[in-house]
Design a protein around this motif. Sequence first.
Motif, short mmCIF file in Angstrom:
data_model
loop_
_atom_site.label_atom_id
_atom_site.label_comp_id
_atom_site.label_asym_id
_atom_site.label_seq_id
_atom_site.Cartn_x
_atom_site.Cartn_y
_atom_site.Cartn_z
N GLN A 126 0.88 -1.13 0.18
CA GLN A 126 0.00 0.15 0.12
C GLN A 126 0.60 1.24 0.04
OE1 GLN A 126 -2.69 2.22 3.05
NE2 GLN A 126 -3.14 0.25 2.97
N CYS A 127 2.16 1.17 0.83
CA CYS A 127 2.78 2.49 0.84
C CYS A 127 3.56 2.82 -0.37
CB CYS A 127 3.74 2.25 2.19
SG CYS A 127 2.61 2.31 3.58
N GLY A 128 3.97 1.66 -0.99
CA GLY A 128 4.80 1.69 -2.16
C GLY A 128 4.02 2.16 -3.30
N VAL A 129 2.82 1.58 -3.54
CA VAL A 129 1.86 1.72 -4.62
C VAL A 129 1.32 3.27 -4.48
CG1 VAL A 129 -0.27 1.19 -5.83
CG2 VAL A 129 1.19 -0.60 -5.29
N GLY A 130 1.04 3.59 -2.97
CA GLY A 130 0.40 4.93 -3.09
C GLY A 130 1.39 6.02 -3.07
N ALA A 131 2.48 5.82 -2.87
CA ALA A 131 3.89 6.68 -3.15
C ALA A 131 4.14 6.92 -4.55
CB ALA A 131 4.96 6.30 -2.43
N GLY A 132 3.90 5.67 -5.24
CA GLY A 132 4.17 5.85 -6.68
C GLY A 132 3.22 6.52 -7.47
N ALA A 133 1.90 6.21 -7.16
CA ALA A 133 0.72 6.76 -7.75
C ALA A 133 0.57 8.21 -7.47
CB ALA A 133 -0.58 5.92 -7.29
N TYR A 134 0.78 8.59 -6.09
CA TYR A 134 0.62 10.00 -5.83
C TYR A 134 1.76 10.55 -6.51
CZ TYR A 134 -0.17 13.96 -3.14
OH TYR A 134 -0.52 15.67 -2.93
#
Length: 193
Positions: A126-134
Amino acid sequence: CLGWLEPTLAMVLVLFACLAVSRPGGLGQAAAFLVVPSLKQYFLAPAIMFVIARRLTAPKTIVAALLLVGAGAAPFFIWDWDATLTGVLSEMTTATTPRLDSTSLVTVMTRLTGHYPGRWLSVVVQCGVGAGAYWRLHRHGLAGLLLASALAMLATFLTAWQAFVNYFALVAMLLVLASMCFAARKPVSLTPA
């Protein structure tokens, strides 16, 4: 028989989007978005993305919203801090194996191989995908935050020890809100003009 909490999250997020459109940068939208993690603790990355988006332009609003949300949780911590904290973290600490009746890639992997990843995989994902997407979407304001949140939640549920249809309904609702914001004639900012 236990009911789903995700419809409540959906209502709060719709309220957030309405407040973000009508009063960009206001305390109401900040409080609405930041109360979601207190309802469902898996909503970590979107809350962090929101705070990052607002930290430079409205630090007082973020602090006020966090105090407001904290005031809502305070009675539970005062009454029985240990039970409250255990309740918040229990999903990550009480299960000894993934739920094989859930809809996640972890369930598929467990059924096929008999092995499964650690329970914290979904948090890391979640943190990895969230950081990349954001990072890719932040310049789109409200629409970017909602889409990045949807992607982070989808990745979380796909890699979680448990995920059911109501979890994915929350992702669908975030996608609908994001698409509505992307379709707007004028992009909606998260901060006041």
